[in-house]
Write a protein that holds these residues in place. Structure first.
Motif, PDB file in Angstrom:
ATOM      1  N   ALA A 162       6.923   4.078   4.389  1.00 17.27           N
ATOM      2  CA  ALA A 162       6.482   3.766   3.026  1.00 17.27           C
ATOM      3  C   ALA A 162       4.956   3.762   2.926  1.00 17.27           C
ATOM      4  O   ALA A 162       4.396   4.251   1.947  1.00 17.27           O
ATOM      5  N   THR A 163       4.287   3.216   3.944  1.00 15.28           N
ATOM      6  CA  THR A 163       2.828   3.156   3.886  1.00 15.28           C
ATOM      7  C   THR A 163       2.239   4.562   3.953  1.00 15.28           C
ATOM      8  O   THR A 163       1.331   4.903   3.187  1.00 15.28           O
ATOM      9  N   THR A 164       2.777   5.391   4.846  1.00 14.65           N
ATOM     10  CA  THR A 164       2.271   6.764   4.952  1.00 14.65           C
ATOM     11  C   THR A 164       2.451   7.507   3.630  1.00 14.65           C
ATOM     12  O   THR A 164       1.500   8.084   3.089  1.00 14.65           O
ATOM     13  N   LEU A 165       3.680   7.461   3.086  1.00 16.86           N
ATOM     14  CA  LEU A 165       3.955   8.176   1.836  1.00 16.86           C
ATOM     15  C   LEU A 165       3.121   7.621   0.682  1.00 16.86           C
ATOM     16  O   LEU A 165       2.530   8.370  -0.089  1.00 16.86           O
ATOM     17  N   GLY A 166       3.065   6.297   0.584  1.00 18.80           N
ATOM     18  CA  GLY A 166       2.377   5.659  -0.533  1.00 18.80           C
ATOM     19  C   GLY A 166       0.881   5.903  -0.513  1.00 18.80           C
ATOM     20  O   GLY A 166       0.285   6.244  -1.534  1.00 18.80           O
ATOM     21  N   VAL A 167       0.265   5.752   0.665  1.00 22.02           N
ATOM     22  CA  VAL A 167      -1.191   5.901   0.759  1.00 22.02           C
ATOM     23  C   VAL A 167      -1.595   7.351   0.509  1.00 22.02           C
ATOM     24  O   VAL A 167      -2.500   7.621  -0.285  1.00 22.02           O
ATOM     25  N   THR A 168      -0.912   8.313   1.143  1.00 19.00           N
ATOM     26  CA  THR A 168      -1.306   9.716   0.940  1.00 19.00           C
ATOM     27  C   THR A 168      -1.129  10.120  -0.518  1.00 19.00           C
ATOM     28  O   THR A 168      -1.991  10.764  -1.097  1.00 19.00           O
ATOM     29  N   ALA A 169       0.016   9.711  -1.121  1.00 16.30           N
ATOM     30  CA  ALA A 169       0.264  10.121  -2.500  1.00 16.30           C
ATOM     31  C   ALA A 169      -0.753   9.494  -3.451  1.00 16.30           C
ATOM     32  O   ALA A 169      -1.262  10.164  -4.358  1.00 16.30           O
ATOM     33  N   ALA A 170      -1.088   8.213  -3.237  1.00 15.32           N
ATOM     34  CA  ALA A 170      -2.064   7.562  -4.117  1.00 15.32           C
ATOM     35  C   ALA A 170      -3.429   8.212  -3.964  1.00 15.32           C
ATOM     36  O   ALA A 170      -4.165   8.392  -4.943  1.00 15.32           O
TER      37      ALA A 170
END
Lengths: 267, 306
Positions: free
Chosen positions: A79-87
Motif C-alpha cells: 500500500a505504501t509503495t502504490l500510494g506514495v508513487t501514485a501521489a
C-alpha cells in the motif's frame, strides 16, 4: 446571563457524555481482560492475570498473531509503495489520469466491506488464490492504499516543488532528486501513511473472514469465531493487545505530526 | 554527485533509465500506472466477475454452471421472502443508524471545533482510537454492558427505574447502538474536517446581531457544515446497510442482508443466487445514496439562501 450559564452547562455535559460513550466500550474490553471467572462481566467481581497466562499457552492465538503480522507488513509494503508513487505522479502532472485515479481509489472505501468481501472471495476462488496470505494482503491493500494516497497528496501539496526543479537544474537525475530533495521533506508523511496502513490491516475483519482459512486467519477473525461460540474473556486479552497497538500507533503518529492533522487525514 | 547514482539498486536504475528521456507527464502517468492497474485488477475485475456469475444458471453440486446465461438468480432474490426480508431489515437499520449518527456527530464535531488545547486533543483521540480498533472489539464490548445481567440493567435496577431487566442485547436495540458506535468516528471526522476550515467570526457576527446560540448553530453552522454532513450521511448509510458484525454479535433474531448472504456464499452452492443478491443490494444502496445526496444538496441550498 443565566440562560447562557445553563446552555454552557448542557453543552459541557453533552460532549463529556459523548466522550464517555466513545471510550467506555474500549475500557470495558481492557477491564474484562483481568476478569477471574470464565464469564464476561463488567465490572468484574474479582481480578486476576489468569487469562493472560492462558493466552501465551494457546497456539491458536499465537499463530493468529503471526498471520496478522505477516498480512500487516505485506499490506504496509504494497500500500505504501502504490500510494506514495501514485501521489507523487499525480503531483507531477494533474492530467486526465489523475482525475480518474482519485475517485477510483476512493470508491472501495464507500462500498460496504461485506460486498467487497464477497466480490473478492468469488474472484480469488475463480483465479485459484483463495485462502492464501497474498489474497488477504491484496484485499487489505485496497483499503489501506487510499489512506496512504490521500495522506501523501496532502503532504506533497505542501511541499515546495521548486526544490525538485532546483535539484534537476543542478544535474541530479529523477531518482537522485527524489531521494535528496523530496524524500527528507516528506518522510514523516510516508511514515504516518505506512503506520495507518499497518493498523488498518491489523484491525480489518470482514474481508479477512471471507478470504482466510484455518491456517491463515488473522486475530480479528479468530476472535470473531471464538465469540460466536461463547463470550470468552480470552478475547478481551487479545483485544487489549490490539487496542494497545492502536494507542501506541496514534501516539507515534501524533509525535511525528499532530493529532489534528492525523484526524483530518482519516476522514 | 555522480557517485551516488551507483548507490541505487541496479534493477531500479535500469527501470528508470528509459524514463529519463520521457516528458514530465509521461513519467507522471508511469508513476500512477501501478495503482491504476491494481485498482482495475482488484476492484473493477472482481465486480465484473461477480456480475457475470450472477447471470449464470445454477448447477446442482456446483457453485455455478459456467458459460450459461440466465436470470434465475435475480428471480429467486425478488420472489423469495427469506431473501427479501433481510434487505428490508438492513435498510431500516441503515436509515435509523444514519439519522441518529449524523445528529450526534454534528454535535460532537462542533464541540471538538470549539474546544482548545488538551481538551481538544482528548476529544479527537476519543474519535481516532475507536476508528482504528477492529469491528469485533467495538461490537462485543456492548454485550456485558447491554445484556439482561449487564451494567446498564444493574444501574437501572438500582435506581428503581425498571422493575425487571430489559434485554437490550442480544436484540435490535443492541444492534442499533453497536452500529452507531461503529460509524460514529467516521461521521464525526467528516464533519469536523469541514468545520475546521470555517470562520468562527461568522457565528460571532450572527450572535452580535441578536441570534440565540441554538439559532446561530442551526442557521450558520449547519449550512456551512453541509458538505461534511453529506459525506457523514453517505458513509454511515452505506456501511450500516451492509452491517455484519453488529447484527451478528448483538442481534437475536436480527436477520440482516450480510448474515444471509454470508451463509449462502460460504455454503458453496448456488453462487448465482448469492452474487445476484449482492448485486441487487449494491444497486439499491447506490440508488439510495444518490437520492440522499440530491435531497441533502437541495436542503443545504435552501437553508443557505433563506
Amino acid at each position: 446571563m443565566h440562560r447562557e450559564a445553563i446552555e454552557n452547562a448542557l453543552f459541557r455535559a453533552g460532549y463529556l457524555a459523548m466522550l464517555a460513550f466513545m471510550l467506555l466500550p474500549l475500557v470495558v474490553v481492557v477491564v474484562t481482560s483481568f476478569e477471574e471467572s470464565g464469564q464476561l462481566l463488567f465490572p468484574p467481581e474479582t481480578y486476576s492475570l489468569g487469562h493472560y497466562r492462558a493466552f501465551f499457552a494457546e497456539t491458536r492465538w499465537l499463530s493468529a498473531f503471526d498471520n496478522s503480522l505477516l498480512v500487516g507488513v505485506g499490506t504496509t509494503v504494497v500500500a505504501t509503495t502504490l500510494g506514495v508513487t501514485a501521489a507523487f505522479g499525480h503531483e507531477l502532472d494533474d492530467g486526465r489520469a489523475g482525475q480518474l485515479l482519485a475517485p477510483l481509489v476512493l470508491v472501495p472505501l464507500l462500498i460496504p466491506p461485506i460486498i467487497l468481501g464477497i466480490s473478492m472471495r468469488v474472484y480469488f476462488v475463480r483465479v485459484g488464490m483463495d485462502a492464501s496470505y497474498l489474497s488477504i494482503i491484496l484485499a487489505h491493500t485496497l483499503w489501506a492504499t487510499p489512506l496512504v494516497y490521500f495522506v501523501m497528496r496532502s503532504v506533497f501539496s505542501r511541499f515546495d516543488w521548486q526544490l525538485l526543479d532546483a535539484a534537476r537544474d543542478l544535474g541530479a537525475g529523477p531518482i537522485q532528486s527524489f531521494v535528496y530533495a523530496v524524500l527528507p521533506n516528506v518522510k514523516h508523511g510516508i511514515f504516518v501513511g505506512a503506520l495507518l496502513a499497518f493498523i488498518v490491516s491489523l484491525q480489518e475483519f470482514v474481508m479477512a473472514l471471507f478470504l482466510s482459512n484455518h491456517s491463515t486467519q488473522t486475530i480479528p477473525v479468530v476472535a470473531w469465531k471464538a465469540l460466536r461460540q461463547s463470550l470468552d474473556p480470552m478475547v478481551s486479552v487479545v483485544s487489549t493487545f490490539l487496542i494497545l497497538i492502536s494507542v501506541v500507533g496514534i501516539v507515534i503518529a501524533t509525535i511525528a505530526t499532530n493529532i489534528e492533522w492525523l484526524s483530518k487525514q482519516l476522514s | 554527485m555522480t557517485g551516488t547514482q551507483s548507490s541505487l539498486p541496479a534493477p531500479v536504475a535500469r527501470l528508470w533509465e528509459p524514463l529519463l528521456e520521457r516528458s514530465r507527464s509521461k513519467r507522471a502517468l508511469l508513476l500512477m500506472a501501478p495503482l491504476l492497474v491494481f485498482e482495475l485488477l482488484l476492484f473493477v475485475a472482481p465486480f465484473l466477475i461477480l456480475l457475470r456469475i450472477s447471470l449464470m444458471e445454477g448447477a446442482p453440486d456446483l457453485r455455478y454452471a459456467a458459460g450459461t446465461w440466465s436470470l434465475d438468480g435475480y428471480v429467486e432474490v425478488f420472489t423469495n421472502g427469506v431473501l427479501l426480508d433481510p434487505i428490508i431489515y438492513s435498510f431500516k437499520l441503515g436509515l435509523a443508524a444514519t439519522a441518529i449518527t449524523v445528529v450526534i456527530a454534528l454535535f460532537y464535531a462542533y464541540a471538538i471545533w470549539r474546544a482548545e488545547g488538551a481538551l481538544k486533543s482528548a476529544l479527537l483521540f476519543s474519535v481516532v482510537l475507536p476508528l482504528l480498533t477492529t469491528l469485533v472489539i467495538k461490537t462485543y464490548a456492548f454485550r456485558p454492558l447491554l445484556s439482561p445481567n449487564g451494567t446498564l440493567n444493574d444501574v437501572l435496577l438500582t435506581l428503581n427505574l425498571v422493575s425487571e431487566p430489559i434485554q437490550f442485547a442480544p436484540g435490535t436495540v443492541g444492534v442499533l447502538v453497536g452500529q452507531i458506535y461503529i460509524v460514529l468516528p467516521y461521521a464525526v471526522l467528516a464533519i469536523y474536517s469541514v468545520l475546521s476550515t470555517m470562520d468562527w467570526g461568522l457565528v460571532e457576527a450572527a450572535r452580535d446581531l441578536g441570534a440565540s446560540r441554538p439559532r446561530s448553530f442551526v442557521e450558520v453552522v449547519v449550512p456551512q457544515a453541509m458538505p461534511g454532513i453529506l459525506v457523514a450521511t453517505v458513509i454511515s448509510f452505506a456501511w450500516s446497510v451492509g452491517a455484519y458484525a453488529a447484527p451478528g454479535l448483538l442481534g437475536s433474531r436480527d436477520l440482516a442482508f450480510a448474515i444471509e448472504v454470508e451463509q449462502r456464499l460460504l455454503s458453496n452452492l448456488d453462487w448465482e443466487i448469492a452474487t445476484a443478491y449482492s448485486v441487487v443490494m449494491l444497486v439499491l444502496m447506490l440508488a439510495s445514496v444518490a437520492v440522499l445526496t440530491v435531497v441533502l444538496g437541495r436542503f443545504g441550498g435552501e437553508v443557505e439562501y433563506a
